[in-house]
Enzyme design. Structure first.
Site, PDB file in Angstrom:
ATOM      1  N   HIS A  41      -7.385  -5.029  10.233  1.00 39.08           N
ATOM      2  CA  HIS A  41      -7.081  -4.762   8.817  1.00 39.08           C
ATOM      3  C   HIS A  41      -5.738  -5.379   8.419  1.00 39.08           C
ATOM      4  CE1 HIS A  41      -5.048  -0.738  10.027  1.00 39.08           C
ATOM      5  NE2 HIS A  41      -4.096  -1.440   9.454  1.00 39.08           N
ATOM      6  N   ASP A  95       0.821  -1.210   0.000  1.00 40.57           N
ATOM      7  CA  ASP A  95       0.000   0.000   0.000  1.00 40.57           C
ATOM      8  C   ASP A  95       0.854   1.259   0.000  1.00 40.57           C
ATOM      9  OD1 ASP A  95       0.924  -0.278   2.634  1.00 40.57           O
ATOM     10  OD2 ASP A  95      -1.001  -1.006   3.367  1.00 40.57           O
ATOM     11  N   GLU A 148      -9.765  -2.195   5.277  1.00 40.92           N
ATOM     12  CA  GLU A 148     -10.466  -1.929   6.524  1.00 40.92           C
ATOM     13  C   GLU A 148     -11.657  -2.879   6.690  1.00 40.92           C
ATOM     14  OE1 GLU A 148      -9.111  -0.110   8.628  1.00 40.92           O
ATOM     15  OE2 GLU A 148      -8.557   1.895   7.948  1.00 40.92           O
ATOM     16  N   ASN A 163      -7.921  -3.159  14.364  1.00 40.84           N
ATOM     17  CA  ASN A 163      -9.277  -3.499  13.913  1.00 40.84           C
ATOM     18  C   ASN A 163      -9.277  -4.698  12.959  1.00 40.84           C
ATOM     19  OD1 ASN A 163      -8.203  -2.379  11.597  1.00 40.84           O
ATOM     20  ND2 ASN A 163      -9.677  -0.701  11.430  1.00 40.84           N
TER      21      ASN A 163
END
EC number: 3.5.99.6
Length: 234
Positions: free
Chosen positions: A130, A62, A135, A128
């Site tokens: 990810h 990313d 996400e 979370n």
């Protein structure tokens, strides 16, 4: 999914590097690379080794949208600083977060991945759940895409910036389907704040609400955790 418990991040980097050497001995040529604090000890092991990377290809997960590559918080800068300046690869691919046409850039990156299937993918995991910047709620079938970062991710990354307002709100991320196409995945997690995500990934339901849970469906995943990150596992 194989779980390896280590004393600390330093040992975790050594274990991940030993797994990389095994993969290279078996013919791996393309590495999928991650950024952030988690893989730093892995990169240190690589840099301090006598490994020649000049025949290898790297593909990064990313990149932030809108950060110049000379900004020290861009992932392009991070990779040069942590690895590429010391160990040049034959080819190193990152998404172009400054592309005028982000949708065209997404298609270009999918083509890069298609032409260079990933043999060995390094991952971290967000609090979370990810992976990459995929996400919660990201479809498992998603390939490379532009992501609106969640508030929790922006907050977690704000420690690297002068102000939370400086944290980019978007990123380009390799998709979950792209990650799952990797031949082998090594996921690293250190610290108590990752414990709940690790528990959900390893033993929870496979759900898009926790993106990393999809790794339960991959044939060759190794999870390297310290005791704090493993503290909620049975």
């Amino acid at each position: 999914m194989k779980i390896i418990r280590v004393q600390d991040q330093l040992e975790g980097g050594k274990v991940a590097f030993s797994l990389l050497k095994e993969s290279l001995a078996e013919g791996a040529t393309t590495l999928g690379l991650a950024t952030g604090s988690t893989p730093i000890t892995f990169y240190q092991e690589l840099v301090n080794s006598d490994l020649d990377c000049s025949a290898l290809t790297s593909i990064n997960l990313d990149e932030y949208v809108g950060l110049p590559v000379e900004n020290d918080q861009s992932y392009d800068y991070f990779m040069r600083d942590q690895l590429f300046n010391a160990k040049p690869f034959k080819e190193s691919f990152l998404p172009n977060g400054l592309a005028d046409d982000l949708e065209a850039e997404v298609k270009r990156y999918d083509q890069v991945i298609a032409e260079h299937p990933i043999d060995f993918q390094i991952l971290g995991i967000g609090r979370n759940g990810h992976i990459g910047f995929n996400e919660p709620g990201t479809p498992f079938a998603e390939k490379t895409h532009v992501v609106d970062l969640q508030a929790s991710t922006i907050e977690a990354n704000s420690r690297f910036f002068a102000s939370i307002d400086d944290v980019p709100k978007q990123a380009i991320s390799m998709g979950i389907a792209s990650i799952m196409a990797s031949k082998m995945i090594v996921l690293l997690a250190f610290g108590k704040e990752k414990a709940a995500a690790i528990k959900g990934m390893v033993s929870g339901p496979v759900t898009e609400a926790l993106p990393a849970s999809v790794l339960q469906q991959h044939d060759h995943v190794v999870v390297i955790v310290d005791e704090a990150a493993a503290s909620e596992l049975d």
